[in-house]
Write a protein that holds these residues in place. Structure first.
Motif, PDB file in Angstrom:
ATOM      1  N   GLY A 186       0.798  -1.218   0.000  1.00  0.00           N
ATOM      2  CA  GLY A 186       0.000   0.000   0.000  1.00  0.00           C
ATOM      3  C   GLY A 186       0.828   1.264   0.000  1.00  0.00           C
ATOM      4  O   GLY A 186       2.045   1.244   0.210  1.00  0.00           O
ATOM      5  N   PRO A 187       0.162   2.412  -0.231  1.00  0.00           N
ATOM      6  CA  PRO A 187       0.851   3.699  -0.319  1.00  0.00           C
ATOM      7  C   PRO A 187       1.238   4.230   1.050  1.00  0.00           C
ATOM      8  O   PRO A 187       0.834   3.712   2.082  1.00  0.00           O
ATOM      9  N   GLY A 188       2.043   5.291   1.018  1.00  0.00           N
ATOM     10  CA  GLY A 188       2.454   5.946   2.253  1.00  0.00           C
ATOM     11  C   GLY A 188       3.939   5.818   2.478  1.00  0.00           C
ATOM     12  O   GLY A 188       4.682   5.282   1.650  1.00  0.00           O
ATOM     13  N   VAL A 237      10.697   3.919   3.295  1.00  0.00           N
ATOM     14  CA  VAL A 237      10.429   3.670   1.882  1.00  0.00           C
ATOM     15  C   VAL A 237       9.028   4.177   1.587  1.00  0.00           C
ATOM     16  O   VAL A 237       8.074   3.863   2.312  1.00  0.00           O
ATOM     17  N   GLY A 238       8.904   4.992   0.531  1.00  0.00           N
ATOM     18  CA  GLY A 238       7.629   5.610   0.199  1.00  0.00           C
ATOM     19  C   GLY A 238       7.044   5.075  -1.093  1.00  0.00           C
ATOM     20  O   GLY A 238       7.777   4.726  -2.028  1.00  0.00           O
ATOM     21  N   ARG A 239       5.729   4.979  -1.098  1.00  0.00           N
ATOM     22  CA  ARG A 239       4.988   4.662  -2.315  1.00  0.00           C
ATOM     23  C   ARG A 239       3.860   5.668  -2.441  1.00  0.00           C
ATOM     24  O   ARG A 239       3.155   5.955  -1.479  1.00  0.00           O
ATOM     25  N   GLY A 240       3.686   6.193  -3.637  1.00  0.00           N
ATOM     26  CA  GLY A 240       2.609   7.155  -3.838  1.00  0.00           C
ATOM     27  C   GLY A 240       2.893   8.471  -3.136  1.00  0.00           C
ATOM     28  O   GLY A 240       4.040   8.818  -2.844  1.00  0.00           O
ATOM     29  N   TYR A 281      17.327  13.014   2.769  1.00  0.00           N
ATOM     30  CA  TYR A 281      17.891  12.509   1.517  1.00  0.00           C
ATOM     31  C   TYR A 281      16.885  11.569   0.884  1.00  0.00           C
ATOM     32  O   TYR A 281      16.482  10.577   1.501  1.00  0.00           O
ATOM     33  N   LEU A 282      16.466  11.856  -0.359  1.00  0.00           N
ATOM     34  CA  LEU A 282      15.473  11.049  -1.061  1.00  0.00           C
ATOM     35  C   LEU A 282      16.081  10.492  -2.335  1.00  0.00           C
ATOM     36  O   LEU A 282      16.664  11.236  -3.129  1.00  0.00           O
ATOM     37  N   HIS A 283      15.935   9.178  -2.535  1.00  0.00           N
ATOM     38  CA  HIS A 283      16.428   8.497  -3.734  1.00  0.00           C
ATOM     39  C   HIS A 283      15.246   7.819  -4.422  1.00  0.00           C
ATOM     40  O   HIS A 283      14.507   7.057  -3.778  1.00  0.00           O
ATOM     41  N   VAL A 284      15.070   8.086  -5.709  1.00  0.00           N
ATOM     42  CA  VAL A 284      13.961   7.479  -6.446  1.00  0.00           C
ATOM     43  C   VAL A 284      14.354   6.073  -6.888  1.00  0.00           C
ATOM     44  O   VAL A 284      15.344   5.884  -7.605  1.00  0.00           O
ATOM     45  N   ILE A 285      13.575   5.087  -6.457  1.00  0.00           N
ATOM     46  CA  ILE A 285      13.837   3.689  -6.788  1.00  0.00           C
ATOM     47  C   ILE A 285      13.270   3.343  -8.156  1.00  0.00           C
ATOM     48  O   ILE A 285      13.929   2.734  -8.992  1.00  0.00           O
ATOM     49  N   ARG A 286      12.013   3.713  -8.368  1.00  0.00           N
ATOM     50  CA  ARG A 286      11.372   3.450  -9.671  1.00  0.00           C
ATOM     51  C   ARG A 286      10.253   4.461  -9.875  1.00  0.00           C
ATOM     52  O   ARG A 286       9.776   5.102  -8.945  1.00  0.00           O
ATOM     53  N   THR A 290       3.967   8.988 -11.767  1.00  0.00           N
ATOM     54  CA  THR A 290       3.576   7.710 -12.355  1.00  0.00           C
ATOM     55  C   THR A 290       3.084   6.805 -11.228  1.00  0.00           C
ATOM     56  O   THR A 290       3.478   6.960 -10.071  1.00  0.00           O
ATOM     57  N   GLN A 291       2.227   5.848 -11.556  1.00  0.00           N
ATOM     58  CA  GLN A 291       1.607   5.022 -10.526  1.00  0.00           C
ATOM     59  C   GLN A 291       2.602   4.148  -9.788  1.00  0.00           C
ATOM     60  O   GLN A 291       2.353   3.752  -8.633  1.00  0.00           O
ATOM     61  N   ASP A 292       3.726   3.812 -10.416  1.00  0.00           N
ATOM     62  CA  ASP A 292       4.680   2.896  -9.790  1.00  0.00           C
ATOM     63  C   ASP A 292       5.755   3.612  -8.978  1.00  0.00           C
ATOM     64  O   ASP A 292       6.740   2.995  -8.565  1.00  0.00           O
ATOM     65  N   ALA A 293       5.585   4.912  -8.710  1.00  0.00           N
ATOM     66  CA  ALA A 293       6.626   5.673  -8.022  1.00  0.00           C
ATOM     67  C   ALA A 293       6.933   5.075  -6.642  1.00  0.00           C
ATOM     68  O   ALA A 293       6.050   4.839  -5.824  1.00  0.00           O
TER      69      ALA A 293
END
Length: 236
Positions: A142-144, A170-173, A184-189, A219-222
Motif C-alpha cells: 500500500g501507499p504511504g 520507503v515511500g509509495r505514492g 535525503y530522497l532516492h527514487v527507486i522506480r 507515475t503510478q509505480d513511483a
C-alpha cells in the motif's frame, strides 16, 4: 535552508563491468573523490549495485559503519564470517552493523540480474561487536511512508540501527516527507515530483533545514527511499 537535486547521470560509475559488477555512486567512493561531495548528514554512501548472475563481491572487511541493503530486483546472498548465508529477494532488506570489524561476501546467486541499493551510515559510536539482521518482507503493501530501518527506540521499523538520529523510510505514492535537518530522497522506480522538481529513477534530492516537503507521484509505480537524519557525524 537548501534543496538540491543530483541526477542519475551525474553519479560516479564504478565496479568491474567485465566481471558483471556495475556500481553507481552518489558520493565520493573508492577511486572517486570530490571534496564537496563526501557525505550528506549521517549518510556516507548511497550506491546502486547491479550484479549479473553469479557475480558479486568477494570476502572483504568493514568497520565502524552501519550498512543497509535494500533489494530492488533479483536475489541477493549475504554470507558472514561464520559461513551462514542469507538470501533476500526484491522487497527484502538487511542491516550489517560492522562495529569494530567484520568480513562478509555479497553475490548474485540467481539466474536473473540483481539490483540493490546499499547505503552506509555513520554509527552512534565506534567499536563494539558486529551485528547482522534481515527482513525478507520488510514493507507492508500500500501507499504511504513506511519506516524500514531506525535507531529511534519508538519507531516500528523492523531493523534497528546503532544510530539514534536516523531513520530510513520507503515511500509509495503521495506522502508528506519527514521534517529533519537532513533529508535525503532516492527514487527507486517511477517518476516523482517534490516541489518544483520532477525526479526520475536514480535521481536524488538533498534537503537541509528545508520547510515541509511533499512527494507526489507522477507515475503510478513511483517508489522512493528517504533518509530522515537529525545529526551530523561527530569525530571528537
Amino acid at each position: 535552508m537548501s534543496v538540491s537535486v543530483r541526477r542519475a547521470g551525474e553519479r560516479y560509475r564504478g565496479g568491474d563491468p567485465a566481471a558483471g559488477v556495475r556500481t553507481l555512486h552518489a558520493f565520493s567512493f573508492a577511486g572517486f573523490y570530490d571534496p564537496d561531495n563526501t557525505r550528506f548528514g549521517l549518510l556516507l554512501a548511497c550506491n546502486e549495485e547491479q550484479l549479473a548472475p553469479g557475480a558479486g563481491f568477494a570476502e572483504h572487511p568493514h568497520r565502524d559503519t552501519e550498512i543497509v541493503s535494500l533489494v530492488l530486483e533479483g536475489e541477493l546472498e549475504h554470507r558472514g564470517e561464520d559461513g551462514r548465508a542469507t538470501r533476500l529477494r526484491a522487497g527484502g532488506a538487511q542491516l550489517l552493523g560492522a562495529g569494530g570489524g567484520v568480513r562478509h561476501v555479497e553475490r548474485n546467486p540467481g539466474g536473473e540480474p540483481l539490483r540493490f541499493l546499499q547505503m552506509w551510515l555513520h554509527p552512534d559510536a565506534f567499536g563494539g561487536p558486529p551485528r547482522y539482521a534481515a527482513a525478507p518482507a520488510a514493507l507492508p503493501p500500500g501507499p504511504g511512508l513506511h519506516p524500514l530501518v531506525s535507531g529511534d527506540p519508538d519507531s516500528p521499523a523492523p531493523l534497528r540501527l546503532r544510530q539514534a538520529a536516523a531513520t530510513l523510510h520507503v515511500g509509495r505514492g503521495a506522502a508528506a516527507l519527514p521534517e529533519a535537518p537532513f533529508l535525503y530522497l532516492h527514487v527507486i522506480r517511477g517518476t516523482l515530483r517534490v516541489g518544483p522538481d520532477t525526479l526520475a529513477p536514480g535521481d536524488a534530492l538533498r534537503a537541509g533545514h528545508a520547510p515541509a516537503l511533499h512527494a507526489q507521484p507522477a507515475t503510478q509505480d513511483a517508489e522512493y527511499a528517504v533518509w530522515e537524519m537529525h545529526a551530523e557525524p561527530s569525530y571528537g
